[in-house]
Scaffold this active site. Structure first.
Site, short mmCIF file in Angstrom:
data_model
loop_
_atom_site.label_atom_id
_atom_site.label_comp_id
_atom_site.label_asym_id
_atom_site.label_seq_id
_atom_site.Cartn_x
_atom_site.Cartn_y
_atom_site.Cartn_z
N GLN A 1 0.52 -6.39 -3.57
CA GLN A 1 -0.65 -6.68 -3.02
C GLN A 1 -1.71 -5.53 -3.10
O GLN A 1 -2.74 -5.72 -2.71
CB GLN A 1 -0.20 -6.21 -1.52
CG GLN A 1 0.72 -7.38 -0.90
CD GLN A 1 1.21 -7.10 0.50
OE1 GLN A 1 1.85 -6.21 0.81
NE2 GLN A 1 1.10 -7.96 1.53
N CYS B 1 -17.87 -11.85 -13.56
CA CYS B 1 -18.65 -12.86 -13.10
C CYS B 1 -17.90 -13.59 -12.49
O CYS B 1 -16.93 -14.37 -12.78
CB CYS B 1 -19.58 -13.42 -14.30
SG CYS B 1 -20.47 -14.72 -13.85
N ILE C 1 -4.44 -3.43 -5.08
CA ILE C 1 -5.62 -3.72 -5.84
C ILE C 1 -6.20 -2.70 -7.04
O ILE C 1 -7.24 -2.55 -7.51
CB ILE C 1 -6.88 -4.38 -5.16
CG1 ILE C 1 -7.32 -2.85 -4.12
CG2 ILE C 1 -6.63 -5.45 -4.33
CD1 ILE C 1 -8.64 -3.31 -3.33
N ILE D 1 8.72 7.08 -0.41
CA ILE D 1 9.01 6.01 -1.56
C ILE D 1 9.18 6.52 -3.06
O ILE D 1 10.24 6.21 -3.51
CB ILE D 1 7.92 4.90 -1.45
CG1 ILE D 1 8.04 3.96 -0.36
CG2 ILE D 1 8.08 4.13 -2.92
CD1 ILE D 1 6.85 3.33 -0.12
N ALA E 1 0.79 -1.08 -0.04
CA ALA E 1 0.07 -0.06 0.05
C ALA E 1 0.72 1.19 0.23
O ALA E 1 0.43 2.40 -0.52
CB ALA E 1 -1.00 0.00 1.25
N THR F 1 -0.15 5.37 -1.57
CA THR F 1 -0.47 6.44 -0.85
C THR F 1 -0.47 7.67 -1.39
O THR F 1 -0.87 8.64 -1.21
CB THR F 1 -0.09 6.48 0.79
OG1 THR F 1 1.29 6.21 0.73
CG2 THR F 1 -0.56 5.08 1.33
N HIS G 1 -3.89 -9.91 -4.84
CA HIS G 1 -5.11 -9.49 -4.12
C HIS G 1 -6.23 -9.21 -5.14
O HIS G 1 -7.14 -8.77 -4.72
CB HIS G 1 -5.07 -8.58 -2.99
CG HIS G 1 -4.14 -8.92 -1.84
ND1 HIS G 1 -3.87 -7.99 -0.70
CD2 HIS G 1 -3.79 -10.28 -1.49
CE1 HIS G 1 -2.93 -8.72 0.16
NE2 HIS G 1 -2.78 -10.06 -0.36
N PHE H 1 -5.59 1.09 3.52
CA PHE H 1 -6.91 0.83 4.06
C PHE H 1 -6.75 -0.09 5.56
O PHE H 1 -7.73 -0.15 6.33
CB PHE H 1 -7.92 -0.30 3.27
CG PHE H 1 -8.44 0.63 2.19
CD1 PHE H 1 -9.09 1.75 2.46
CD2 PHE H 1 -7.83 0.35 0.81
CE1 PHE H 1 -9.56 2.32 1.41
CE2 PHE H 1 -8.13 0.97 -0.17
CZ PHE H 1 -9.01 2.07 0.02
ZN LIG Z 1 -21.37 -15.14 -15.76
#
Ligand SMILES: [Zn+2]
Length: 254
Positions: A106, A134, A108, A243, A29, A33, A126, A40
């Site tokens: 990690q 779906c 998303i 960073i 994360a 940032t 993740h 989170f």
């Molecule tokens: Zn489907």
């Protein structure tokens, strides 16, 4: 005029990067940032205020699915607006140069893809929240279209093709880590001679085991994080700095 000497930790990281033949970068994360995406999991972070909706609840209850989607659309103000920052650009440059074979993340937020790294060189442990799929047939759905529908009928989205539940392409609490991503991440970790952990507190297993695997296998280990981590004693180099500035300086990227 001689260039100003880099601080010792950045110079040491620069030497490791310059001599690496096949590096892996692992991100958490902290790298995002600076793009406005809050951590989170951090104290006071979103996940400490809201009870997470685990995967079984999502499958079992329309109410849980509606709440899960309501939260996701609420967070679109953050995810939809986020752009790669200097740290992401430095990582992408190392991939472009061929120094880094793979980025394991990690996160998303999809920002490594957005920074221009080819999809096959990013492993998202993740998953990815910038699109949905779906759960049954894996048909892909875009967040904006799902949101328009949700605002009309307040129902959790279902697959137009097979009727299955549609969920962000993330790994929820209680959902198994994707086996193929884990297998590839492990293989890349074992093949590298330099492993750089960036912006991760390295506490969430199994992901946090990768630096240990790399080190035990003979790779050099560098940790770049604003704050100390519990694996610092294992590392060859520890850089405790913001960073984007640290990586940007080492890679010479704005
Ligand atoms: Zn489907």
């Amino acid at each position: 005029m001689a260039p100003e000497a880099a601080p010792a930790d950045l110079a040491a990281l620069g030497r490791l990067v310059a001599t690496a033949r096949r590096a892996v970068i692992f991100t958490g994360a902290g790298i995002s940032t600076e793009s406005g995406i809050p951590d989170f999991r951090s104290p006071g972070g979103l996940w400490t205020k809201q009870t997470p909706i685990d995967f079984d609840s999502f499958l079992a209850s329309e109410g849980a699915r509606v709440e899960s989607w309501r939260r996701r659309f609420e967070s679109e103000a953050i995810f939809g607006a986020a752009r790669p920052n200097r740290g992401h650009r430095a990582v992408a440059e190392l991939v472009r140069r061929g120094t880094v074979s793979t980025v394991i993340t990690q996160n998303i937020d999809g920002l490594h893809h957005a920074s221009g790294i080819p999809a096959e060189q990013v492993i998202e442990l993740h998953g990815n929240t910038t699109f949905a799929h779906c759960l049954d047939c894996l048909a892909r759905y875009e967040i904006a279209a799902l949101r328009a529908e949700f605002e009309r009928d307040s129902r959790a989205p279902r697959c137009a093709r097979c009727g299955g539940f549609v969920k962000t392409a993330t790994v929820s609490f209680g959902q198994a880590m994707p086996a193929e991503a884990m297998r590839r991440a492990q293989a890349e970790t074992l093949a590298c001679d330099l492993f750089i952990a960036v912006g991760s507190s390295l506490v969430v297993y199994p992901a946090a085991g990768f630096p240990e695997i790399a080190k035990r296998n003979g790779a050099a280990l560098a940790i770049v994080n604003r704050d100390p981590t519990q694996l610092d004693d294992l590392a060859d180099i520890v850089v405790n700095r913001p960073i984007g500035a640290a990586l940007g300086d080492v890679v010479n990227v704005e």
